[in-house]
Write a protein that holds these residues in place. Structure first.
Motif, PDB file in Angstrom:
ATOM      1  N   ALA A  65      59.930 -11.357   7.059  1.00 34.17           N
ATOM      2  CA  ALA A  65      60.217 -10.028   7.616  1.00 34.17           C
ATOM      3  C   ALA A  65      60.274  -8.979   6.515  1.00 34.17           C
ATOM      4  CB  ALA A  65      61.530 -10.066   8.390  1.00 34.17           C
ATOM      5  N   ALA A  66      60.793  -9.366   5.357  1.00 34.80           N
ATOM      6  CA  ALA A  66      60.875  -8.421   4.235  1.00 34.80           C
ATOM      7  C   ALA A  66      59.503  -8.053   3.692  1.00 34.80           C
ATOM      8  CB  ALA A  66      61.737  -9.025   3.126  1.00 34.80           C
ATOM      9  N   ALA A  67      58.538  -8.950   3.876  1.00 28.90           N
ATOM     10  CA  ALA A  67      57.209  -8.727   3.317  1.00 28.90           C
ATOM     11  C   ALA A  67      56.250  -8.082   4.311  1.00 28.90           C
ATOM     12  CB  ALA A  67      56.626 -10.056   2.840  1.00 28.90           C
ATOM     13  N   THR A  68      56.701  -7.867   5.549  1.00 29.90           N
ATOM     14  CA  THR A  68      55.854  -7.286   6.591  1.00 29.90           C
ATOM     15  C   THR A  68      56.550  -6.068   7.194  1.00 29.90           C
ATOM     16  OG1 THR A  68      56.780  -8.884   8.168  1.00 29.90           O
ATOM     17  CG2 THR A  68      54.674  -9.448   7.148  1.00 29.90           C
ATOM     18  N   ASP A  69      55.849  -5.361   8.062  1.00 31.71           N
ATOM     19  CA  ASP A  69      56.392  -4.112   8.606  1.00 31.71           C
ATOM     20  C   ASP A  69      56.561  -4.103  10.123  1.00 31.71           C
ATOM     21  OD1 ASP A  69      56.476  -2.746   6.079  1.00 31.71           O
ATOM     22  OD2 ASP A  69      54.287  -2.559   6.216  1.00 31.71           O
ATOM     23  N   ARG A  70      55.629  -4.746  10.861  1.00 35.28           N
ATOM     24  CA  ARG A  70      55.614  -4.572  12.311  1.00 35.28           C
ATOM     25  C   ARG A  70      55.654  -5.882  13.091  1.00 35.28           C
ATOM     26  NH1 ARG A  70      51.700  -2.162   9.941  1.00 35.28           N
ATOM     27  NH2 ARG A  70      50.175  -3.657  10.760  1.00 35.28           N
ATOM     28  N   ILE A  71      55.023  -6.900  12.606  1.00 31.58           N
ATOM     29  CA  ILE A  71      54.868  -8.138  13.350  1.00 31.58           C
ATOM     30  C   ILE A  71      56.231  -8.750  13.674  1.00 31.58           C
ATOM     31  CG2 ILE A  71      54.689  -9.645  11.312  1.00 31.58           C
ATOM     32  CD1 ILE A  71      52.440 -11.153  12.814  1.00 31.58           C
ATOM     33  N   ARG A  72      56.373  -9.289  14.893  1.00 32.28           N
ATOM     34  CA  ARG A  72      57.602  -9.986  15.246  1.00 32.28           C
ATOM     35  C   ARG A  72      57.654 -11.302  14.483  1.00 32.28           C
ATOM     36  NH1 ARG A  72      60.468  -7.761  19.391  1.00 32.28           N
ATOM     37  NH2 ARG A  72      61.808  -9.614  19.285  1.00 32.28           N
ATOM     38  N   VAL A  73      58.847 -11.680  14.018  1.00 32.81           N
ATOM     39  CA  VAL A  73      59.017 -12.899  13.225  1.00 32.81           C
ATOM     40  C   VAL A  73      60.115 -13.734  13.869  1.00 32.81           C
ATOM     41  CG1 VAL A  73      59.327 -13.829  10.908  1.00 32.81           C
ATOM     42  CG2 VAL A  73      58.465 -11.500  11.193  1.00 32.81           C
ATOM     43  N   LEU A  86      77.508 -20.851  16.973  1.00 33.68           N
ATOM     44  CA  LEU A  86      78.010 -19.720  16.197  1.00 33.68           C
ATOM     45  C   LEU A  86      77.198 -19.508  14.930  1.00 33.68           C
ATOM     46  CD1 LEU A  86      80.086 -17.490  15.720  1.00 33.68           C
ATOM     47  CD2 LEU A  86      81.551 -19.207  14.611  1.00 33.68           C
ATOM     48  N   SER A  87      76.888 -20.593  14.206  1.00 39.15           N
ATOM     49  CA  SER A  87      76.135 -20.432  12.957  1.00 39.15           C
ATOM     50  C   SER A  87      74.732 -19.912  13.236  1.00 39.15           C
ATOM     51  CB  SER A  87      76.076 -21.760  12.196  1.00 39.15           C
ATOM     52  OG  SER A  87      75.330 -22.734  12.905  1.00 39.15           O
ATOM     53  N   ILE A  88      74.114 -20.358  14.332  1.00 42.79           N
ATOM     54  CA  ILE A  88      72.782 -19.872  14.690  1.00 42.79           C
ATOM     55  C   ILE A  88      72.825 -18.384  15.008  1.00 42.79           C
ATOM     56  CG2 ILE A  88      70.938 -20.033  16.410  1.00 42.79           C
ATOM     57  CD1 ILE A  88      71.686 -23.036  16.678  1.00 42.79           C
ATOM     58  N   VAL A  89      73.798 -17.977  15.816  1.00 40.81           N
ATOM     59  CA  VAL A  89      73.901 -16.568  16.204  1.00 40.81           C
ATOM     60  C   VAL A  89      74.195 -15.689  14.994  1.00 40.81           C
ATOM     61  CG1 VAL A  89      75.291 -14.916  17.514  1.00 40.81           C
ATOM     62  CG2 VAL A  89      74.523 -17.044  18.587  1.00 40.81           C
ATOM     63  N   GLU A  90      75.059 -16.126  14.099  1.00 45.25           N
ATOM     64  CA  GLU A  90      75.357 -15.332  12.896  1.00 45.25           C
ATOM     65  C   GLU A  90      74.113 -15.162  12.030  1.00 45.25           C
ATOM     66  OE1 GLU A  90      80.096 -16.280  12.167  1.00 45.25           O
ATOM     67  OE2 GLU A  90      78.579 -17.554  11.233  1.00 45.25           O
ATOM     68  N   GLN A  91      73.342 -16.245  11.833  1.00 44.32           N
ATOM     69  CA  GLN A  91      72.131 -16.147  11.013  1.00 44.32           C
ATOM     70  C   GLN A  91      71.130 -15.160  11.605  1.00 44.32           C
ATOM     71  OE1 GLN A  91      70.475 -20.109  10.292  1.00 44.32           O
ATOM     72  NE2 GLN A  91      72.555 -20.923  10.244  1.00 44.32           N
ATOM     73  N   PHE A  92      70.862 -15.293  12.899  1.00 43.27           N
ATOM     74  CA  PHE A  92      69.861 -14.433  13.506  1.00 43.27           C
ATOM     75  C   PHE A  92      70.410 -13.036  13.784  1.00 43.27           C
ATOM     76  CE2 PHE A  92      67.678 -18.335  13.617  1.00 43.27           C
ATOM     77  CZ  PHE A  92      66.331 -18.036  13.715  1.00 43.27           C
ATOM     78  N   GLY A  93      71.729 -12.921  13.939  1.00 42.03           N
ATOM     79  CA  GLY A  93      72.327 -11.598  14.021  1.00 42.03           C
ATOM     80  C   GLY A  93      72.174 -10.838  12.721  1.00 42.03           C
ATOM     81  N   LEU A  94      72.303 -11.553  11.614  1.00 42.10           N
ATOM     82  CA  LEU A  94      72.102 -10.930  10.305  1.00 42.10           C
ATOM     83  C   LEU A  94      70.666 -10.443  10.163  1.00 42.10           C
ATOM     84  CD1 LEU A  94      73.427 -12.363   6.954  1.00 42.10           C
ATOM     85  CD2 LEU A  94      71.099 -11.522   7.119  1.00 42.10           C
ATOM     86  N   LEU A  95      69.710 -11.311  10.540  1.00 41.74           N
ATOM     87  CA  LEU A  95      68.300 -10.919  10.453  1.00 41.74           C
ATOM     88  C   LEU A  95      68.004  -9.710  11.339  1.00 41.74           C
ATOM     89  CD1 LEU A  95      66.708 -14.476  10.594  1.00 41.74           C
ATOM     90  CD2 LEU A  95      66.614 -12.913   8.637  1.00 41.74           C
ATOM     91  N   VAL A  98      69.078  -6.301   9.970  1.00 45.17           N
ATOM     92  CA  VAL A  98      68.213  -5.745   8.928  1.00 45.17           C
ATOM     93  C   VAL A  98      66.833  -5.383   9.478  1.00 45.17           C
ATOM     94  CG1 VAL A  98      67.182  -6.181   6.662  1.00 45.17           C
ATOM     95  CG2 VAL A  98      69.436  -7.119   7.194  1.00 45.17           C
ATOM     96  N   TYR A  99      66.349  -6.188  10.440  1.00 45.41           N
ATOM     97  CA  TYR A  99      65.010  -5.974  11.000  1.00 45.41           C
ATOM     98  C   TYR A  99      65.102  -5.852  12.527  1.00 45.41           C
ATOM     99  CZ  TYR A  99      64.103  -7.863   6.373  1.00 45.41           C
ATOM    100  OH  TYR A  99      64.124  -8.091   5.013  1.00 45.41           O
ATOM    101  N   PRO A 100      65.742  -4.795  13.029  1.00 45.34           N
ATOM    102  CA  PRO A 100      65.951  -4.668  14.481  1.00 45.34           C
ATOM    103  C   PRO A 100      64.630  -4.592  15.246  1.00 45.34           C
ATOM    104  CG  PRO A 100      66.441  -2.599  13.352  1.00 45.34           C
ATOM    105  CD  PRO A 100      66.261  -3.632  12.284  1.00 45.34           C
ATOM    106  N   GLY A 101      64.621  -5.261  16.412  1.00 43.94           N
ATOM    107  CA  GLY A 101      63.445  -5.213  17.265  1.00 43.94           C
ATOM    108  C   GLY A 101      62.293  -6.076  16.826  1.00 43.94           C
ATOM    109  N   ARG A 102      62.517  -6.923  15.820  1.00 43.76           N
ATOM    110  CA  ARG A 102      61.415  -7.738  15.299  1.00 43.76           C
ATOM    111  C   ARG A 102      61.705  -9.234  15.279  1.00 43.76           C
ATOM    112  NH1 ARG A 102      59.647  -6.322   9.595  1.00 43.76           N
ATOM    113  NH2 ARG A 102      58.057  -7.817  10.183  1.00 43.76           N
ATOM    114  N   ILE A 103      62.904  -9.656  15.664  1.00 42.67           N
ATOM    115  CA  ILE A 103      63.306 -11.046  15.462  1.00 42.67           C
ATOM    116  C   ILE A 103      63.320 -11.822  16.783  1.00 42.67           C
ATOM    117  CG2 ILE A 103      65.113 -12.577  14.608  1.00 42.67           C
ATOM    118  CD1 ILE A 103      63.714 -10.875  12.438  1.00 42.67           C
ATOM    119  N   ALA A 193      73.109  -8.541  19.054  1.00 42.21           N
ATOM    120  CA  ALA A 193      71.884  -8.613  18.262  1.00 42.21           C
ATOM    121  C   ALA A 193      70.651  -8.363  19.119  1.00 42.21           C
ATOM    122  CB  ALA A 193      71.776  -9.972  17.582  1.00 42.21           C
ATOM    123  N   ASP A 194      69.725  -7.600  18.577  1.00 42.44           N
ATOM    124  CA  ASP A 194      68.477  -7.266  19.263  1.00 42.44           C
ATOM    125  C   ASP A 194      67.455  -8.358  18.975  1.00 42.44           C
ATOM    126  OD1 ASP A 194      66.414  -6.031  20.563  1.00 42.44           O
ATOM    127  OD2 ASP A 194      66.035  -4.557  18.991  1.00 42.44           O
TER     128      ASP A 194
END
Length: 363
Positions: A65-73, A86-95, A98-103, A193-194
């Motif tokens: 995600a850091a190396a791209t701009d638009r593509i969903r990851v 909980l650990s899964i939600v925290e990890q993907f919530g963090l992502l 930082v990259y809303p609308g792309r995860i 998280a989005d």
């Protein structure tokens, strides 16, 4: 109907290569995928495989995600039996923060017994799509080596909850409605998280049912279990109930492809595939992806061939127009709303070119 085309990447380690190069290749391929017009870029989760570097999806998703701009990851898929909701939600919530609308958060069953999946589809062609005889995974799942490795993916004594409970917990944590032992539990990051939540499955078992009953999008694996793909999508659609997420079923179907300027070259590039699949299905774990010469020198028994024949017969290797036509058949027969393609070759440049040729033909 032309449907969106996306990529599933295992970050393969090539024979003679290393993990660092495999991960750099994954990031490079994602950049190319974005420029080629692919819709999503998903990474898998595999363990104890010398030939696969994608062991921690959330970490690799962050790099991509850091190396791209638009593509969903996203993940294809997080193996939920190895982590808590909980650990899964925290990890993907963090992502997502930082990259809303792309995860995308794709979930897969693991650490549990398989669920009943009904009678097998009769082998043969269905409207042009090959449905091979089903592969029996029970011997592999029952092997002592498999069991010993599985223990290393959990804390001693840990018990994996039912898959439906895990999915409900993840949805509750994201939605801010989760409670535990009478107490409200809020995940930070994670709540609100989005992320786009997906369920992945290979049969008409619990994964398809859970996805349908909760009104979530479902990804069916033709590239892993081609014999059961039609059962899987039918079970999902039969179980579907409209939700806040979807008002109708939404299906993504995967396929293994290799594209080259000519069919002959594509066949050569795909030569290592059978040897690679054999290493997985014998319980050894994926070997580094072999060269053409290594594949040609491999010795095969009748039993070896039987282990991999369904995967060889359903790999789409050929010139761009040939592969695109086979993908259109897959889409038509399954009624897929999206297609997900995965490609492994020994040389990274050949893999990039394969995706480029397919994207141009598809568009």
């Amino acid at each position: 109907m032309t449907v969106p085309l996306s990529i599933l990447d295992l970050a393969p380690v090539a024979s003679g290569g290393d993990v660092g190069q495999a991960l750099r290749n994954a990031v490079d391929l994602a950049r190319h995928a974005e420029s080629f017009g692919y819709h999503r870029y998903w990474v898998a989760e595999h363990h104890f495989a010398d030939g696969v570097a994608s062991a921690a999806p959330a970490v690799l998703i962050g790099l991509i995600a850091a190396a791209t701009d638009r593509i969903r990851v996203g993940s294809g898929a997080v193996q939920v039996g190895h982590q808590t909701p909980l650990s899964i939600v925290e990890q993907f919530g963090l992502l997502s923060a930082v990259y809303p609308g792309r995860i995308d958060l794709g979930l897969g069953r693991s650490g549990q017994r398989g669920s009943p999946s009904g009678a097998a589809q009769a082998p043969g062609f269905v409207d042009g799509l090959l449905i091979p005889a089903p592969f029996d995974f029970s011997t592999l799942a029952a092997s002592p080596r498999w069991a010993a490795r599985a223990k290393l993916l959990q804390q001693p004594g840990a018990v994996t909850p039912d898959f439906a409970e895990i999915v409900d917990a993840i949805q509750g944590l994201i939605g801010g409605t989760f409670t535990h032992e009478g107490f409200d539990v809020h995940a930070t990051p994670g709540e609100g998280a989005d992320v786009e939540l997906w369920i992945l499955g290979s049969s008409a078992g619990q994964s398809a049912t859970v996805a349908g009953e909760r009104g979530l999008p479902f990804a069916a694996n033709y590239h892993v279990s081609p014999a059961t793909v039609l059962q899987a999508v039918e079970a999902y659609r039969a179980a579907f109930r409209p939700s806040e997420v979807l008002d109708r079923p939404h299906v993504l179907v995967s396929a293994d492809v290799v594209v080259a300027p000519t069919a002959e070259e594509a066949t050569r590039l795909a030569a290592g595939y059978g040897l690679w699949v054999r290493s997985i299905r014998t319980g050894r774990g994926a070997i580094p992806y072999p060269t053409f010469e290594e594949a040609a020198a491999a010795r095969w028994t009748v039993e070896d061939r039987a282990l991999v024949q369904d995967r060889l017969d359903t790999q789409f290797a050929g010139a761009p127009d040939e592969v695109a036509e086979r993908l259109r058949t897959l889409q038509r027969v399954t009624g897929a709303d999206e297609l997900l393609v995965t490609t492994i070759t020994h040389e990274h440049a050949d893999r990039v070119r394969s995706f480029e040729l397919l994207a141009k033909e598809w568009s």
